[in-house]
Scaffold this motif. Structure first.
Motif: not given
Length: 305
Positions: A114-122
């Motif tokens: 599927n599609w997902k956010e490029c990254d997160t802030t942690g």
């Protein structure tokens, strides 16, 4: 201390007269010595390692021979050179400046299923120690330890390069392009207070879209189990009490960094940053060195087979 030298030899006691047997033995010794020297120069009967006087070789020095006739080093303990040529990719989770690039890291990327956010802030500890700081610190320590073993190490990013991300699909691609023998993504969890311990995340069997993990499931599981055991032994940290059913291992199919990997890869959640007891460990420099040591030992064991 008195000096005894060429000009100051102490008087020698008078030697007793030699008997007939002593004289006979004295006559035999030179002949025996001459025979021994000839034996050494020519070589023992059937000994193909004999060589001309003054020349030596590894085979004639006593090293066992391999089937090809060359000296074998199988009896020598493995050294750093035994891992020369091995490649490990370390992926420090998140990026300390991701929070300054929300539009970029919120962009969706294809993770195969599927599609997902490029990254997160942690996440971070309650005192503000960021997960990205922790993961970069442990990654640098781990890199140093592995390089001492002769391993070639590559990081998916290093401090301020790039300024954000990289995206999860790029992180997987870096390991694939490096043809890594092993890859690991370093993280710390942000679970509720009271949830403690660490866990290693293994890739599940995924075959959908651009994702196909079937070839790496088994070796990744071997890698993950080794890391879990050595990490626990090195750090004293317990297996997670909130996920993994006490095994310290979790299988997931929703992480792009695993789904898109074509090399053996695992994630490790080194502890829970939101729990005060775990946070006290994660923020301790000496403990982070133990964490890196445990991960390193698990990876090295995997590389050596």
């Amino acid at each position: 201390m008195s000096y005894v030298g060429p000009d100051f030899d102490p008087p020698q006691p008078r030697r007793p007269r030699r008997g007939p047997l002593t004289v006979a033995l004295a006559a035999l010794v030179p002949g025996a010595l001459i025979g021994w020297f000839v034996y050494e120069a020519v070589g023992a009967p059937g000994d193909s390692s004999g060589s001309a006087a003054g020349s030596t070789s590894s085979a004639s020095a006593g090293a066992p021979l391999s089937p090809s006739g060359t000296a074998s080093n199988d009896d020598k303990p493995p050294g750093p050179s035994s891992l020369k040529g091995k490649v490990v990719v370390i992926d420090p989770g998140h990026n300390a400046t991701n929070f300054q690039h929300t539009a970029e890291i919120n962009r969706k990327v294809n993770i195969g299923t599927n599609w997902k956010e490029c990254d997160t802030t942690g996440t971070s500890t309650n005192a503000g120690y960021a997960e990205a700081q922790f993961t970069m610190d442990v990654s640098h320590r781990l890199k140093t330890l592995l390089e001492r073993q002769g391993v070639t190490v590559k990081l998916t990013h290093d401090g301020d390069s790039p300024a954000w991300g990289p995206c999860v699909d790029q992180r997987a691609r870096i390991g694939n392009d490096a043809h890594a023998d092993a890859a690991i993504s370093i993280h710390a969890d942000g679970a509720p207070v009271g949830d403690r311990g660490f866990h290693v995340i293994l890739p599940g069997s995924v075959h959908a879209g651009s994702a196909d993990t079937r070839a790496i499931v088994a070796p990744s599981a071997t890698l993950g189990r080794g890391i879990a055991g050595d990490y626990r032994r090195a750090t004293g940290e317990q297996f997670s009490n909130y996920i993994g059913e006490g095994t310290g291992l979790v299988t997931r199919k929703d992480l792009g960094g695993l789904n898109l990997s074509t090399v053996p890869k695992v994630f490790i959640e080194c502890g829970n940053m939101r729990d005060s007891k775990d946070a006290a460990l994660l923020t301790n420099s000496a403990w982070r060195q133990k964490a890196a040591q445990g991960i390193s030992e698990g990876i090295v064991s995997f590389l050596r087979g």
